[in-house]
Design an enzyme around this catalytic site. Structure first.
Site, PDB file in Angstrom:
ATOM      1  CG  ASP A  73     -42.528   5.950 -28.596  1.00  0.00           C
ATOM      2  OD1 ASP A  73     -42.886   7.147 -28.519  1.00  0.00           O
ATOM      3  OD2 ASP A  73     -42.639   5.140 -27.663  1.00  0.00           O
ATOM      4  CD  GLU A 119      -1.410   4.153   4.195  1.00  0.00           C
ATOM      5  OE1 GLU A 119      -2.615   4.430   4.332  1.00  0.00           O
ATOM      6  OE2 GLU A 119      -0.693   4.655   3.308  1.00  0.00           O
ATOM      7  CE  LYS A 121      -4.092   2.052   2.083  1.00  0.00           C
ATOM      8  NZ  LYS A 121      -3.665   3.430   1.841  1.00  0.00           N
ATOM      9  CG  HIS A 125     -36.809   2.936 -18.291  1.00  0.00           C
ATOM     10  ND1 HIS A 125     -37.520   2.871 -19.470  1.00  0.00           N
ATOM     11  CD2 HIS A 125     -36.814   1.678 -17.791  1.00  0.00           C
ATOM     12  CE1 HIS A 125     -37.941   1.629 -19.664  1.00  0.00           C
ATOM     13  NE2 HIS A 125     -37.531   0.881 -18.649  1.00  0.00           N
ATOM     14  CG  PHE A 151     -42.521   2.915 -14.966  1.00  0.00           C
ATOM     15  CD1 PHE A 151     -42.624   4.293 -14.784  1.00  0.00           C
ATOM     16  CD2 PHE A 151     -41.487   2.446 -15.764  1.00  0.00           C
ATOM     17  CE1 PHE A 151     -41.727   5.159 -15.388  1.00  0.00           C
ATOM     18  CE2 PHE A 151     -40.589   3.306 -16.375  1.00  0.00           C
ATOM     19  CZ  PHE A 151     -40.706   4.670 -16.180  1.00  0.00           C
ATOM     20  NE  ARG A 195     -36.512  -3.095 -21.542  1.00  0.00           N
ATOM     21  CZ  ARG A 195     -37.163  -2.492 -22.540  1.00  0.00           C
ATOM     22  NH1 ARG A 195     -36.542  -2.352 -23.715  1.00  0.00           N
ATOM     23  NH2 ARG A 195     -38.375  -2.019 -22.379  1.00  0.00           N
TER      24      ARG A 195
END
Length: 625
Positions: free
Chosen positions: A548, A175, A36, A440, A392, A565
Site C-alpha cells: 500500500d 522555597e 525544591k 494516525h 475515523f 489499534r
C-alpha cells in the site's frame, strides 16, 4: 533500526517532567521527598565526549555554564541524559537564585553546582519507563564514578514525616519541597507523579509593559505583569516595582526598550492602568513573590525574585493549587488529565477499560512522542468502546482542550480545516480521554506540511498469506531499498501486517514521495507478481501482499508507532529492529495488555531521525530498474 548497524546515541532533547502544585505534602511510603532547589532547571546531554546543557525550552546554555558542563563531561558514560538543576549554594546550604544570577551577569565568581535528580538515558538505554527508584540508583552509581573539579551531585532524599519536612523547609527559608512517586516512570510534561509544595506564594509572569521611572529611580518604574489564558489571551495580573536593584533596572530597561510596541498585549484591557505605560512584546518572563491574589485577581505586595530566561513565555499560566486529597484519593487523573468514565470497558475481549488505555498511553509516551509530537494527526475514535460505533476523525471541531493545539491546513478543495497537534504526554492522554484509540500521523511536520519527511510502505496480507510470507515480503522491500542506498525502519502494524518506513530530509514534495512509493510497489509486483500486488483491488489480493503506497499522498496518514489499534486483541504498532523480524509471529503480537506489564521493548527507532537521505533521480531510477 536502519539497514546499517549504528552506535546508539543520546536523543537531541528530552522535555523535562514538571510537578503539579498542591497544598500539602503527600503521605505514605510510595512517595520520596526532596528540597525544591532555587536554580536553573537544565537537562544535561552527553554525546561524542561533550555535554550540552538545555533549558526546558530547548535553548542551549552550555556556554553560560561551561565549568558545570566540564564537570559533567567527566561522568563515566559514552552517552547520557541527566535531569537536574544548576544552583549556587550559600554557606548555610541553601540555594540562592540571586547569587546564581550575579555569577552569570556580574561575574562575581560564586561556585556553581549541578544537582542531578534523574537519569533518563545511559549508553543507549532509555531508562524513562523504569521506576524512579531504579533510575536514581543508576544515577548515584554513575556519579560515584565521576572524579575531579565540578563533580555533579545527586539530590538527597529527605527522611522523616511529611509535615515535619515541610515545616523545617519553610523555617530554613527554602522555597519548598518536591515529592515524587517511587515507582513512576519519567514522563515529559506536567504530571501527578511529581508534586511541588511551596512555602509561600511565588510564580512566573510575563512582562507586558512598564512605567517610566520617577525621582532618582533609573530606567523603569514598575513592570506590568500578565498570565496566559486559553486561546493565547494574556490577562493582567498587576505590577511589581520592588526587588530590582539599579543594575537590574538598567539591564531590563535596555532589553524592554528593544521590545516596545504600540498595542497592548492584554485582553481585556483593564481599567485604572497607570499613566505613561509603554507596552512591550510579551516574551520576557520574571519570577515574583507575593502575599496573595486579591479578589480582582491582582497581586498583593509583589516583589521581583528573578528574570527567568530559561522559561518560555507561552507556558506562563496562573498557578492553580490542587488539594492533596485529589492525589491521595487517586482520582482518575493520568498526567494531569481527568479521565471520565474510567471503568468503561473499551476492549471487551481484552478486558481493558478507558483508564487502562490512558495509563498505557502515559507509559509509552516517551517512546511515542518523538514520532508523533509536532505532526498533524488523525484518529480512530470509539467513544463507547470498540463494541459500539467507531469512526475515523480527520479534523477537530468545537472547543480545543488546553493540552492540545490545532493548525490550519488547506484541503484539496481549497477549504481550510484544523488538524490536531500534540506536544507532550498530557496531549496524548487527552486523546485517550476523548475516546481516541488509534493515532494516525502525516508523513510531514506541522511547521511545513508541504515537505514530507517519511515514506510509509504498508504491507497488507491478502487472504491466505501466512506470516512466513509476510516476513519474506518485508525483507524483499528492505533489500530493494538497500540497493537504492536507502535505510529503512520496521514496525508491526498492530493489526495483520508490517510497515516499512523510510525517513527523509525535508527536500521532497508530496508528488516525489508518492511517485517513489508507487515505484517501489510496482517494481515488487512486476518482479514477483505471484507474491505482490500494487493496486488496492480486493479481487487481485488473495494469496498476495498488497504494498500500500497510497499512505504517501498529501493528507493521507498511517498509524503511529506505539499506537493502539481498535481491534479485539488491542494490538499495538511497535517498532522492531530488522534483526528481530524472525522472532515476530504476527502483526498484533504486541498488545496493550502485554506492554502494560514489565519492561517495555528497547526503542528500535531511536536513531530514525538521524538518517540523512533524500529521493534523488538516481534513487528513483534504481528503484524502477
Amino acid at each position: 533500526m536502519g539497514t546499517r548497524r549504528m552506535r546508539k546515541s543520546a536523543p537531541d532533547f528530552v522535555a523535562p517532567q514538571l510537578a503539579t502544585l498542591v497544598d500539602a505534602v503527600p503521605v505514605g511510603d510510595e512517595w520520596l521527598h526532596e528540597i525544591k532547589y532555587d536554580g536553573y532547571r537544565l537537562v544535561a546531554i552527553k554525546a561524542d565526549g561533550q555535554v550540552r546543557l538545555l533549558t526546558r525550552n530547548n535553548n542551549d546554555w552550555t556556554a553560560r555554564f561551561a565549568e558545570v558542563a566540564a564537570g559533567l563531561e567527566r561522568i563515566p558514560a559514552t552517552t547520557a541524559v541527566i535531569d537536574g538543576e544548576v544552583v549556587a549554594f550559600e554557606r548555610g546550604g541553601r540555594t540562592s537564585f540571586q547569587m546564581l544570577q550575579a555569577s552569570l551577569e556580574a561575574g562575581e565568581g560564586h561556585p556553581l553546582s549541578y544537582v542531578a535528580f534523574d537519569l533518563l538515558h545511559l549508553d543507549g538505554d532509555d531508562l524513562r519507563a523504569r521506576p524512579l527508584t531504579e533510575r536514581r540508583a543508576s544515577l548515584a552509581a554513575l556519579l560515584r564514578g565521576t572524579r575531579g573539579r565540578g563533580k555533579p551531585q545527586v539530590s538527597s532524599e529527605l527522611p522523616g514525616s511529611a509535615d515535619v519536612l515541610l515545616a523545617a523547609a519553610c523555617r530554613l527559608g527554602l522555597e519548598g519541597l518536591i515529592s515524587k512517586q517511587r515507582d513512576a516512570p519519567y514522563t515529559s510534561g506536567r504530571t501527578r507523579s511529581w508534586l511541588k509544595i511551596k512555602c509561600g506564594m511565588r510564580q512566573d509572569f510575563v512582562v507586558v509593559g512598564y512605567t517610566p521611572p520617577k525621582g532618582s529611580r533609573v530606567a523603569i518604574g514598575a513592570l506590568l505583569l500578565g498570565v496566559l489564558e486559553p486561546r493565547g489571551r494574556i490577562r493582567y495580573a498587576g505590577r511589581v516595582g520592588t526587588g530590582m536593584p539599579d543594575a537590574l533596572l538598567r539591564s531590563l530597561g535596555r532589553r524592554l526598550a528593544s521590545l516596545r510596541q504600540d498595542k497592548s498585549p492584554l485582553s481585556p484591557l483593564p481599567p485604572g492602568l497607570p499613566v505613561g505605560v509603554q507596552w512591550v512584546e510579551p516574551t520576557v518572563v520574571v519570577e515574583v513573590a507575593f502575599a496573595e491574589w486579591t479578589t480582582e485577581s491582582r497581586l498583593r505586595h509583589p516583589s521581583l525574585i528573578a528574570v527567568r530566561d530559561d522559561k518560555p513565555a507561552r507556558q506562563v499560566k496562573r498557578d492553580r493549587v490542587k488539594p492533596i486529597s485529589a492525589v491521595e484519593d487517586t482520582m482518575p487523573e493520568v498526567s494531569g488529565v481527568v479521565i471520565s468514565n474510567p471503568d468503561r470497558i473499551v476492549f471487551p475481549e481484552a478486558g481493558l477499560t478507558k483508564l487502562d488505555t490512558a495509563k498505557f498511553i502515559e507509559r509509552v509516551a516517551p517512546l511515542m512522542l518523538p514520532h508523533v509530537a509536532g505532526r498533524p494527526l488523525t484518529f480512530v475514535r470509539c467513544p463507547e468502546g470498540i463494541a459500539d460505533e467507531c469512526f475515523f476523525q480527520k479534523h477537530w471541531t468545537g472547543q480545543v482542550p488546553d493540552t492540545l493545539d490545532t493548525i490550519p491546513i488547506r484541503q484539496g478543495s481549497g477549504e481550510v480545516r484544523r488538524y490536531v497537534v500534540v506536544h507532550d504526554v498530557a496531549g496524548l492522554v487527552t486523546l485517550a480521554q476523548w475516546g481516541i484509540l488509534e493515532i494516525h500521523l502525516w508523513g510531514a511536520r506541522a511547521d511545513d506540511v508541504e515537505k514530507p519527511d517519511r515514506v510509509t510502505l504498508d504491507l497488507d496480507p491478502g487472504e491466505g498469506v501466512n506470516w512466513a510470507e509476510m516476513r519474506s515480503a518485508a525483507r524483499a522491500v528492505h533489500t530493494l531499498l538497500e540497493t537504492a542506498g536507502l535505510e529503512s525502519w520496521l514496525k508491526t502494524s498492530g493489526g495483520k501486517g508490517l510497515h516499512v518506513v523510510v525517513p527523509l530530509t525535508r527536500r521532497s514534495t508530496w508528488d516525489d514521495v508518492s511517485d517513489f512509493a508507487r515505484a517501489v510497489a510496482e517494481r515488487l509486483a512486476s518482479e514477483a507478481p505471484s507474491r505482490f500486488v500494487s493496486v488496492a483491488s480486493k479481487a487481485q489480493r488473495p494469496g498476495k501482499v498488497f504494498v500500500d503506497w497510497l499512505r504517501n499522498t498529501r493528507g493521507a496518514t498511517s498509524v503511529a508507532p506505539w499506537s493502539m489499534r481498535a481491534r479485539p486483541r488491542a494490538g499495538v504498532s511497535v517498532p522492531i529492529p530488522w534483526s528481530a523480524l524472525s522472532r515476530v509471529k504476527a502483526g498484533d503480537q504486541y498488545t496493550v495488555r502485554a506492554l502494560s506489564r514489565g519492561k517495555l521493548p528497547t526503542d528500535a527507532w531511536s536513531e530514525i531521525d538521524q538518517a540523512r537521505q533524500q529521493l534523488s533521480k538516481q534513487v528513483l531510477a534504481q528503484i524502477r530498474g
